[in-house]
Design a protein around this motif. Structure first.
Motif, PDB file in Angstrom:
ATOM      1  N   ALA A   8       0.846  -1.196   0.000  1.00 59.77           N
ATOM      2  CA  ALA A   8       0.000   0.000   0.000  1.00 59.77           C
ATOM      3  C   ALA A   8       0.885   1.251   0.000  1.00 59.77           C
ATOM      4  O   ALA A   8       1.958   1.262   0.601  1.00 59.77           O
ATOM      5  N   LYS A  36      -2.650  -1.066  -3.080  1.00 55.57           N
ATOM      6  CA  LYS A  36      -3.674  -0.186  -2.512  1.00 55.57           C
ATOM      7  C   LYS A  36      -3.097   1.213  -2.333  1.00 55.57           C
ATOM      8  O   LYS A  36      -1.904   1.373  -2.072  1.00 55.57           O
ATOM      9  N   GLU A  80      -1.471  -4.521   5.847  1.00 55.60           N
ATOM     10  CA  GLU A  80      -0.746  -3.919   4.724  1.00 55.60           C
ATOM     11  C   GLU A  80       0.621  -3.410   5.168  1.00 55.60           C
ATOM     12  O   GLU A  80       0.816  -3.032   6.330  1.00 55.60           O
ATOM     13  N   TYR A  82       2.858  -0.309   4.467  1.00 57.77           N
ATOM     14  CA  TYR A  82       2.666   1.020   3.902  1.00 57.77           C
ATOM     15  C   TYR A  82       3.990   1.703   3.539  1.00 57.77           C
ATOM     16  O   TYR A  82       4.900   1.766   4.364  1.00 57.77           O
TER      17      TYR A  82
END
Length: 199
Positions: A8, A36, A80, A82
């Motif tokens: 992400a 994402k 996720e 990030y």
């Protein structure tokens, strides 16, 4: 570190999007279809369409323009990893916030923020009713280019708490601060200010 180590990406500006996708292109990294994207505003989220087919991606955005408003959505996607592309001009507030929520994240400087140098002619003809700043770097640019700046009747607007703090520390009078509960966007705050001035 590889972009593909992350699932992400967090975007806080359109500049971050431009630099992220341009770097991926230069490195010949194909961004996976299931990547994402978490954006602080809908405007930034829509800008992603410049690089990818929006409908095929998982795109999330906050309502107020504050990172704090986006974090609850990120927490819902706790597994996720990030990646946060950012400018060299930043503080640790975002990293600290993500740490406090126990999110897996990595901040990386992908671009530099530099101030424009004004010509003598531009300095001489500096005649504005309002100055709007979106980062502390903007305040720094003003004080660098105009060391004898006198605010007088010029209205000053700032976006974000760190920008407002920098403006106050520079001795400027703040006429507009956004985002706020009442005005989450700079546009809304400006409209309110102008209506009040005209009234």
């Amino acid at each position: 570190m590889s972009i593909l180590d992350y699932t992400a990406i967090v975007f806080t500006s359109r500049h971050a999007i431009d630099h992220f996708f341009n770097m991926a292109k230069e490195l010949r990294v194909n961004i996976p279809e299931d990547m994402k994207y978490f954006c602080v505003t809908e405007t930034i989220a829509l800008y992603i369409q410049k690089y990818v087919q929006y409908r095929k991606r998982k795109v999330f955005f906050g309502e107020t323009g504050r990172v704090d408003d986006l974090v609850p959505t990120m927490v819902k996607h706790k597994t996720e990893k990030y990646l946060v592309p950012m400018s060299d001009v930043h503080n640790d507030s975002l990293a600290n916030l993500l740490d406090s929520k126990k999110l897996i994240h990595k901040e990386c400087v992908m671009y530099k923020t530099v101030s424009n140098n004004f010509s003598e002619e531009e300095v001489k003809n500096f005649d504005y009713d309002m100055l709007i700043f979106f980062s502390p770097a903007g305040i720094e640019s003003l004080t660098k280019n105009f060391p004898n700046f006198k605010q007088g009747e010029i209205a000053i607007a700032t976006f974000g708490p760190t920008t407002a703090k920098a403006a106050k520390e520079a001795g400027l009078r703040l006429d507009i601060e956004a985002p706020s509960e009442k005005y989450p966007s700079m546009t809304g705050a400006l409209q309110h200010y102008l209506i009040e001035k005209q009234g």
